[in-house]
Design an enzyme around this catalytic site. Structure first.
Site, short mmCIF file in Angstrom:
data_model
loop_
_atom_site.label_atom_id
_atom_site.label_comp_id
_atom_site.label_asym_id
_atom_site.label_seq_id
_atom_site.Cartn_x
_atom_site.Cartn_y
_atom_site.Cartn_z
N ASN A 208 0.74 -1.08 0.30
CA ASN A 208 -0.07 0.05 -0.13
C ASN A 208 0.85 1.43 0.07
OD1 ASN A 208 0.49 1.05 2.83
ND2 ASN A 208 -0.44 -1.15 3.27
N ASP A 277 -4.36 -6.76 5.26
CA ASP A 277 -5.26 -7.57 5.96
C ASP A 277 -5.52 -9.06 5.22
OD1 ASP A 277 -7.59 -5.07 6.64
OD2 ASP A 277 -6.60 -6.14 8.06
N LYS A 287 9.18 -17.01 -10.47
CA LYS A 287 8.35 -15.72 -11.29
C LYS A 287 7.24 -16.31 -11.94
CE LYS A 287 8.80 -12.04 -14.61
NZ LYS A 287 9.39 -11.45 -15.72
N PHE A 321 -5.01 3.33 14.79
CA PHE A 321 -5.35 4.15 13.45
C PHE A 321 -6.42 3.54 12.83
CE2 PHE A 321 -2.18 7.72 12.98
CZ PHE A 321 -1.30 7.60 14.38
N LYS A 339 -11.83 -3.45 18.94
CA LYS A 339 -10.27 -3.71 19.42
C LYS A 339 -9.87 -3.39 20.76
CE LYS A 339 -9.50 -3.80 14.40
NZ LYS A 339 -8.47 -4.02 13.24
O1 PMT Z 1 2.67 6.03 6.68
P1 PMT Z 1 2.27 7.38 6.48
O2 PMT Z 1 2.43 7.56 4.65
O3 PMT Z 1 2.72 8.72 6.90
O4 PMT Z 1 0.57 7.40 6.11
C1 PMT Z 1 0.09 7.18 7.31
C2 PMT Z 1 -1.11 6.36 7.62
C3 PMT Z 1 -2.26 6.69 6.53
C4 PMT Z 1 -0.69 4.94 6.99
C5 PMT Z 1 -1.69 6.50 8.96
O5 PMT Z 1 -2.09 7.56 9.36
C6 PMT Z 1 -2.82 5.13 9.12
O6 PMT Z 1 -3.99 5.61 8.93
N1 PMT Z 1 -2.49 4.09 9.49
C7 PMT Z 1 -3.45 3.01 9.75
C8 PMT Z 1 -3.35 2.49 8.24
C9 PMT Z 1 -4.52 1.07 8.35
O7 PMT Z 1 -4.09 0.00 8.13
O8 PMT Z 1 -5.57 1.59 8.82
P2 PMT Z 1 -6.81 0.26 8.87
O9 PMT Z 1 -8.05 0.87 9.15
O10 PMT Z 1 -6.80 -0.71 7.72
O11 PMT Z 1 -6.34 -0.61 10.41
C10 PMT Z 1 -6.78 -0.20 11.77
C11 PMT Z 1 -5.67 -0.35 12.63
O12 PMT Z 1 -5.51 -2.00 12.90
C12 PMT Z 1 -4.48 0.21 12.31
O13 PMT Z 1 -4.00 0.66 13.58
C13 PMT Z 1 -3.66 -1.03 11.98
O14 PMT Z 1 -2.09 -0.80 12.21
C14 PMT Z 1 -4.32 -2.05 12.47
N2 PMT Z 1 -4.22 -3.48 11.64
C15 PMT Z 1 -4.75 -3.65 10.70
C16 PMT Z 1 -4.61 -4.57 9.90
C17 PMT Z 1 -3.97 -5.84 10.43
N3 PMT Z 1 -4.15 -7.05 9.75
N4 PMT Z 1 -3.42 -5.81 11.62
C18 PMT Z 1 -3.54 -4.39 12.33
O15 PMT Z 1 -3.01 -4.37 13.67
#
Ligand code: PMT
Length: 403
Positions: A208, A277, A287, A321, A339
């Site tokens: 991503n 995810d 490849k 986040f 969570k």
């Molecule tokens: O890195 P930058 O370019 O500065 O950009 C910042 C950012 C946009 C990446 C950051 O601000 C941000 O939003 N990070 C979270 C991105 C994310 O995965 O969001 P989500 O809504 O998909 O996940 C929710 C939370 O679960 C996040 O804290 C993530 O770390 C966590 N997660 C998600 C999926 C997973 N399988 N395990 C996790 O722990």
């Protein structure tokens, strides 16, 4: 970052004096008003005019005279200083300060200031290891002087070893730390940052747009405020932050393994990484060759690291986040509850100035007690401090509740 801050930069006579020019540039660029004081021997390496031009302030040398006192007012400058940095610091200046000698402009002003004093030594390795030098350094440390220990490397005198002036960016970082509140001292903070990569074959992967900037900013800000910081980061084109224990990972499974282990030793976890995810169900060792047929990928779910941490939260403070392209508040609130978070930092992907790979962000903060806080566009390092401010407030509320 340093707007309104008065900094005195003391420069003494070492070949590394030229690096003080770069440090001055970093300080002024960050908004500080810098006055430079040079010893006589420093002027043998770099001219006062260089520092005067960059600082836009008169430079004083060790010629202690009433004119410069009238022009600059060193004693009043010493009173106004927010920080005093001595770079490079020779064995001589460390010895003079430890001995309470005040026989020139630099030593007099140091003696007069109440500001924190940050010393960045640079000298021959044998001088640096000399027990007399070490005793002088220890004495100054016992009086609260801060030191940026030299790096190891090839020295100008031809010797190899410890004694090389630290890089200006490191001294600059330590200057910012010296000016930061130490309200996270004793906290062990785990931060995740950047993307993860899920390989398809040895050449291709799914990832991503995360650059890591948000998470690195949180790690840097937490260290400045006294925390012991571990940063677990996916692939990011950023310098590893000074003073932070950085662990590089690639896939979500990699990240999970490290995060679960490190979280057990942490008091605060802040998860800004953009974690995949899903991953390809199978990964080929060769490849994937293209042919006339469409390529169909089957993806399987990755572990939800944050969800797992929420199940074993305990007293640990847990911040997640949320990166959404719609229903930001509803989706963030869902994550907050599902969570078991203390706070969620929600940013809307696609909003100008927010989210991936920009130096700014626009977020909403949601708290476990139902409070919401809309923050305006701001730099990610500034936002990092706001996030940490809220964490400190949550900590205080929790402590207040226990008393
Ligand atoms: O890195 P930058 O370019 O500065 O950009 C910042 C950012 C946009 C990446 C950051 O601000 C941000 O939003 N990070 C979270 C991105 C994310 O995965 O969001 P989500 O809504 O998909 O996940 C929710 C939370 O679960 C996040 O804290 C993530 O770390 C966590 N997660 C998600 C999926 C997973 N399988 N395990 C996790 O722990």
């Amino acid at each position: 970052m340093l707007k309104g801050k008065e900094i005195i930069l003391g420069v003494t006579g070492g070949i590394a004096a030229y690096k003080a020019v770069e440090l001055l540039r970093l300080l002024t660029k960050a908004g500080a008003n810098v006055h430079v004081i040079m010893t006589d021997s420093a002027t043998e390496f770099v001219t006062p005019l260089t520092f005067q031009t960059l600082s836009m302030n008169p430079v004083s040398t060790s010629l202690f005279n009433l004119i410069s006192e009238r022009e600059i007012g060193h004693i009043s400058l010493a009173d106004r200083a927010d920080l005093f940095i001595i770079t490079p610091a020779t064995a001589n200046i460390v010895g003079k300060l430890a001995g309470g000698i005040a026989d020139d402009m630099l030593t007099t002003t140091v003696m007069a200031t109440k500001a924190p004093i940050l010393v960045a030594p640079a000298m021959n390795v044998n001088m640096y290891q000399n027990p007399i030098y070490k005793a002088n350094e220890e004495k100054l440390k016992s009086h609260g002087y801060l030191f940026v220990e030299p790096a190891k490397g090839m020295l100008a005198c031809g010797w190899e070893g410890e004694g090389k002036l630290q890089e200006p960016r490191v001294i600059f970082e330590e200057a910012l730390a010296a000016l930061s509140p130490k309200d996270l001292t004793g906290e062990r903070v785990l931060v995740t940052a950047g993307p993860t990569r899920e390989e398809l074959d040895p050449i291709r992967f799914i990832s991503n747009y995360s650059s890591g900037k948000m998470g690195y900013a949180v790690a840097i800000a937490a260290r400045r405020r006294g925390a012991q910081v571990t940063l677990v980061t996916g692939p990011a084109c950023l310098d590893e932050p000074w003073g932070v224990d950085t662990v590089q990972v690639v896939s979500t499974e990699n990240m999970r393994e490290v995060v679960i282990k490190k979280a057990a030793e942490s008091t605060i976890v802040i998860k800004s990484a953009a974690v995949a995810d899903y991953r390809p169900k199978s990964r080929t060792g060769e490849k994937i060759k293209k042919n006339a047929e469409p390529l169909v990928l089957e993806l399987v779910k990755n572990p939800d690291i944050l969800g797992e941490l929420g199940k074993t939260k305990g007293d640990r403070l847990l911040v997640g986040f949320a990166a959404e392209t719609g229903d930001l508040l509803a989706n963030a609130a869902k994550k907050l509850m599902e969570k078991n978070l203390d706070m969620v930092v929600a940013n809307e992907i696609g909003l100008e100035g927010a989210g991936f790979n920009v130096d700014t962000n626009i977020v909403k903060l949601l708290f476990r007690d139902g409070r919401k806080e809309d923050l305006p566009l701001m730099g990610k390092i500034e936002l990092a401090d706001v996030i940490l401010d809220r964490i400190v407030e949550i900590r205080k509320q929790a402590r207040g509740a226990r008393c």
